[in-house]
Enzyme design. Structure first.
Site, PDB file in Angstrom:
ATOM      1  N   ARG A 234       0.890  -1.311  -0.016  1.00  0.00           N
ATOM      2  CA  ARG A 234       0.016  -0.004   0.087  1.00  0.00           C
ATOM      3  C   ARG A 234       0.896   1.455   0.064  1.00  0.00           C
ATOM      4  O   ARG A 234       1.885   1.276   0.673  1.00  0.00           O
ATOM      5  CB  ARG A 234      -1.048  -0.039   1.168  1.00  0.00           C
ATOM      6  CG  ARG A 234      -1.990  -1.126   1.152  1.00  0.00           C
ATOM      7  CD  ARG A 234      -2.927  -0.560   0.310  1.00  0.00           C
ATOM      8  NE  ARG A 234      -4.277  -1.454   0.368  1.00  0.00           N
ATOM      9  CZ  ARG A 234      -4.300  -2.696  -0.190  1.00  0.00           C
ATOM     10  NH1 ARG A 234      -3.389  -2.979  -1.143  1.00  0.00           N
ATOM     11  NH2 ARG A 234      -5.540  -3.503  -0.039  1.00  0.00           N
ATOM     12  N   GLU A 263      -3.439   7.411  -4.138  1.00  0.00           N
ATOM     13  CA  GLU A 263      -4.392   6.605  -4.974  1.00  0.00           C
ATOM     14  C   GLU A 263      -5.743   7.050  -5.246  1.00  0.00           C
ATOM     15  O   GLU A 263      -6.550   7.318  -4.299  1.00  0.00           O
ATOM     16  CB  GLU A 263      -4.253   5.208  -4.697  1.00  0.00           C
ATOM     17  CG  GLU A 263      -4.205   4.202  -5.831  1.00  0.00           C
ATOM     18  CD  GLU A 263      -3.882   2.608  -5.309  1.00  0.00           C
ATOM     19  OE1 GLU A 263      -2.744   2.433  -4.764  1.00  0.00           O
ATOM     20  OE2 GLU A 263      -4.691   2.034  -5.593  1.00  0.00           O
ATOM     21  N   HIS A 281      -2.206  -0.565  -9.855  1.00  0.00           N
ATOM     22  CA  HIS A 281      -3.070  -1.397  -8.948  1.00  0.00           C
ATOM     23  C   HIS A 281      -3.468  -2.571  -9.443  1.00  0.00           C
ATOM     24  O   HIS A 281      -4.797  -2.978  -9.247  1.00  0.00           O
ATOM     25  CB  HIS A 281      -3.850  -0.643  -7.972  1.00  0.00           C
ATOM     26  CG  HIS A 281      -3.880  -1.089  -6.474  1.00  0.00           C
ATOM     27  ND1 HIS A 281      -4.199  -0.390  -5.412  1.00  0.00           N
ATOM     28  CD2 HIS A 281      -3.749  -2.589  -6.207  1.00  0.00           C
ATOM     29  CE1 HIS A 281      -4.259  -1.515  -4.469  1.00  0.00           C
ATOM     30  NE2 HIS A 281      -4.120  -2.422  -4.678  1.00  0.00           N
TER      31      HIS A 281
HETATM   32  P1  NAP Z   1      -0.199 -11.385   5.100  1.00  0.00           P
HETATM   33  O1  NAP Z   1      -0.109 -12.772   4.856  1.00  0.00           O
HETATM   34  O2  NAP Z   1      -0.792 -10.798   6.780  1.00  0.00           O
HETATM   35  O3  NAP Z   1       1.371 -10.927   5.295  1.00  0.00           O
HETATM   36  C1  NAP Z   1       1.603  -9.519   5.936  1.00  0.00           C
HETATM   37  C2  NAP Z   1       3.011  -9.862   6.687  1.00  0.00           C
HETATM   38  O4  NAP Z   1       3.332  -8.416   7.470  1.00  0.00           O
HETATM   39  C3  NAP Z   1       2.467 -10.682   7.867  1.00  0.00           C
HETATM   40  O5  NAP Z   1       3.490 -11.619   7.852  1.00  0.00           O
HETATM   41  C4  NAP Z   1       3.045  -9.857   9.171  1.00  0.00           C
HETATM   42  O6  NAP Z   1       4.055 -10.431   9.833  1.00  0.00           O
HETATM   43  C5  NAP Z   1       3.632  -8.587   8.671  1.00  0.00           C
HETATM   44  N1  NAP Z   1       3.400  -7.538   9.541  1.00  0.00           N
HETATM   45  C6  NAP Z   1       2.290  -7.195   9.886  1.00  0.00           C
HETATM   46  N2  NAP Z   1       2.549  -6.043  10.644  1.00  0.00           N
HETATM   47  C7  NAP Z   1       3.838  -5.739  10.629  1.00  0.00           C
HETATM   48  C8  NAP Z   1       4.570  -4.686  11.445  1.00  0.00           C
HETATM   49  N3  NAP Z   1       4.105  -3.839  12.114  1.00  0.00           N
HETATM   50  N4  NAP Z   1       5.802  -4.669  11.239  1.00  0.00           N
HETATM   51  C9  NAP Z   1       6.457  -5.762  10.468  1.00  0.00           C
HETATM   52  N5  NAP Z   1       5.753  -6.529   9.882  1.00  0.00           N
HETATM   53  C10 NAP Z   1       4.423  -6.874   9.972  1.00  0.00           C
HETATM   54  O7  NAP Z   1      -0.974 -10.613   4.127  1.00  0.00           O
HETATM   55  P2  NAP Z   1      -0.683 -10.766   2.268  1.00  0.00           P
HETATM   56  O8  NAP Z   1      -1.706 -11.607   1.908  1.00  0.00           O
HETATM   57  O9  NAP Z   1       0.785 -11.306   2.143  1.00  0.00           O
HETATM   58  O10 NAP Z   1      -1.070  -9.391   1.972  1.00  0.00           O
HETATM   59  C11 NAP Z   1      -0.125  -8.413   2.392  1.00  0.00           C
HETATM   60  C12 NAP Z   1      -0.481  -6.971   1.963  1.00  0.00           C
HETATM   61  O11 NAP Z   1      -0.421  -6.778   0.400  1.00  0.00           O
HETATM   62  C13 NAP Z   1      -2.022  -6.760   1.987  1.00  0.00           C
HETATM   63  O12 NAP Z   1      -2.421  -6.309   3.312  1.00  0.00           O
HETATM   64  C14 NAP Z   1      -2.321  -5.868   0.868  1.00  0.00           C
HETATM   65  O13 NAP Z   1      -2.319  -4.371   1.665  1.00  0.00           O
HETATM   66  C15 NAP Z   1      -1.290  -5.856  -0.212  1.00  0.00           C
HETATM   67  N6  NAP Z   1      -1.884  -6.484  -1.533  1.00  0.00           N
HETATM   68  C16 NAP Z   1      -1.749  -5.701  -2.400  1.00  0.00           C
HETATM   69  C17 NAP Z   1      -2.268  -6.401  -3.506  1.00  0.00           C
HETATM   70  C18 NAP Z   1      -1.919  -5.341  -4.981  1.00  0.00           C
HETATM   71  O14 NAP Z   1      -3.061  -5.389  -5.750  1.00  0.00           O
HETATM   72  N7  NAP Z   1      -0.989  -4.671  -5.019  1.00  0.00           N
HETATM   73  C19 NAP Z   1      -2.727  -7.601  -3.729  1.00  0.00           C
HETATM   74  C20 NAP Z   1      -2.870  -8.162  -2.575  1.00  0.00           C
HETATM   75  C21 NAP Z   1      -2.333  -7.569  -1.388  1.00  0.00           C
HETATM   76  P3  NAP Z   1       4.184 -10.254  11.584  1.00  0.00           P
HETATM   77  O15 NAP Z   1       2.582 -10.448  12.103  1.00  0.00           O
HETATM   78  O16 NAP Z   1       4.965 -11.533  12.010  1.00  0.00           O
HETATM   79  O17 NAP Z   1       4.917  -8.986  11.686  1.00  0.00           O
END
Ligand code: NAP
Length: 314
Positions: A234, A263, A281
């Site tokens: 994001r 955005e 995006h």
């Molecule tokens: P996910 O599996 O929940 O992974 C997010 C990771 O971030 C977790 O492993 C978490 O690990 C870490 N995290 C959370 N808070 C943190 C913090 N304060 N400091 C450090 N690490 C932290 O989510 P995902 O499915 O991979 O998706 C991730 C993000 O990608 C989504 O939330 C979305 O915003 C974005 N996304 C973008 C698109 C696009 O179209 N460009 C598509 C899909 C998703 P810990 O809890 O161990 O810290």
């Protein structure tokens, strides 16, 4: 039920088959807050897009709503706490978009390091006069280090792809990730260490109060001059203005964006820069992922309205 955008037909079919009346905003333009409220106020369920800001004001107008099914894995567009207070369940669409988004992250890594845009432009501008030893030299990925910030599903899928390109992996997350440690032989490091050591940095954090601007100017200043930054998470997780300054001064090699701070507005400075890749995006934009996201969102609604647990609550 109100669907705020023109989703794949499968969602509508599933909901109608389950006996629900479906109202859909088929307009390609983003809904204003007033339009969103007007469409959703009497609905039992809302399927929302990440571009719909569902804040306290909107939630207060949802008189009958029992579930907001966000058509995305990220849910930073919804005031989750307030929705909970109002007994509205919020759901998302994890997993099914992981590979599609990781493909885009890997694509951006390749595009930036191998200078796809400048190369393509040269050919289209009819300036290709034949093979040359020093024409558009990029940098190789083999034995370079990829730093993953946010070691979750998409972070892992991106790292897995990069590993196949011969990259070493380091990561930053709050907790240790066994898949990273064991399957990728990756090392968990602090954020400053990652910013300083990685040749390619890829962001995969959710956006929330703790991650907003986590990659701040101080962190960005730690990057090597040869390094590359990719953001498919994001826009607000990094200081975009400072990153643009570094790119303009050629303090880093390049960057790739799928998401932006304001955005859908794009900082006009970004548009002028070479070796910066700007995507609209499209992380999850494959036919397969979007169909599966629609199925999950519809199933979440059906479950909640039938008194069952949603399949993917947040
Ligand atoms: P996910 O599996 O929940 O992974 C997010 C990771 O971030 C977790 O492993 C978490 O690990 C870490 N995290 C959370 N808070 C943190 C913090 N304060 N400091 C450090 N690490 C932290 O989510 P995902 O499915 O991979 O998706 C991730 C993000 O990608 C989504 O939330 C979305 O915003 C974005 N996304 C973008 C698109 C696009 O179209 N460009 C598509 C899909 C998703 P810990 O809890 O161990 O810290």
């Amino acid at each position: 039920m109100f669907i705020t955008g023109d989703l794949p037909i499968v969602a509508e079919k599933q909901l109608k088959k389950a006996g629900f009346t479906v109202k859909i905003n088929r307009n390609q333009k983003q809904l204003t807050k007033a339009e969103l409220i007007s469409g959703a106020k009497n609905a039992d369920a809302v399927i929302s897009l990440l571009s719909n800001k569902i804040d306290m004001e909107v939630i207060d107008c949802l008189s009958k709503c029992r579930v907001i099914a966000n058509y995305a894995v990220g849910y930073n567009n919804i005031d989750l706490e307030y929705a909970r207070k109002k007994n509205i369940i919020v759901t998302n669409t994890p997993d099914v978009l992981t590979d599609a988004t990781a493909d885009i992250a890997m694509g951006l890594i390749l595009a930036v390091t191998r200078r796809f845009y400048e190369s393509e432009k040269l050919v289209r501008d009819k300036k290709f006069v034949g093979w040359q030893p020093k024409l558009l030299l990029g940098s190789s990925l083999q034995n370079k280090t990829l730093g993953i910030i946010g070691a979750g599903r998409i972070g892992y899928a991106t790292a897995l792809r990069a590993k196949a390109f011969g990259m070493k992996i380091i990561y930053f997350s709050r907790s240790r990730n066994e898949d990273f440690d064991e399957k990728l032989n990756a090392k968990k490091v602090s954020l400053p260490k990652l910013m300083n050591a990685a040749d390619v940095i890829s962001l995969h954090l959710p956006l929330n109060e703790r991650t907003k601007n986590i990659v701040n100017s101080k962190m960005l200043d730690l990057m090597k001059s040869s390094s590359v930054l990719i953001n498919t998470a994001r826009g607000e997780v990094l200081n975009e203005i400072h990153l643009i300054k570094l790119l303009k001064k050629k303090k880093i090699f390049g960057a790739g964006f799928d998401v932006y701070q304001n955005e859908p507005e794009i900082n006009h400075e970004l548009l002028k820069l070479e070796n910066v890749y700007l995507l609209p995006h499209i992380g999850s934009a494959t036919i397969e992922a979007r169909n599966q996201m629609a199925e999950i969102a519809a199933q979440n609604v059906i479950n909640v309205l039938n008194g069952k647990k949603p399949i993917t609550p947040v």
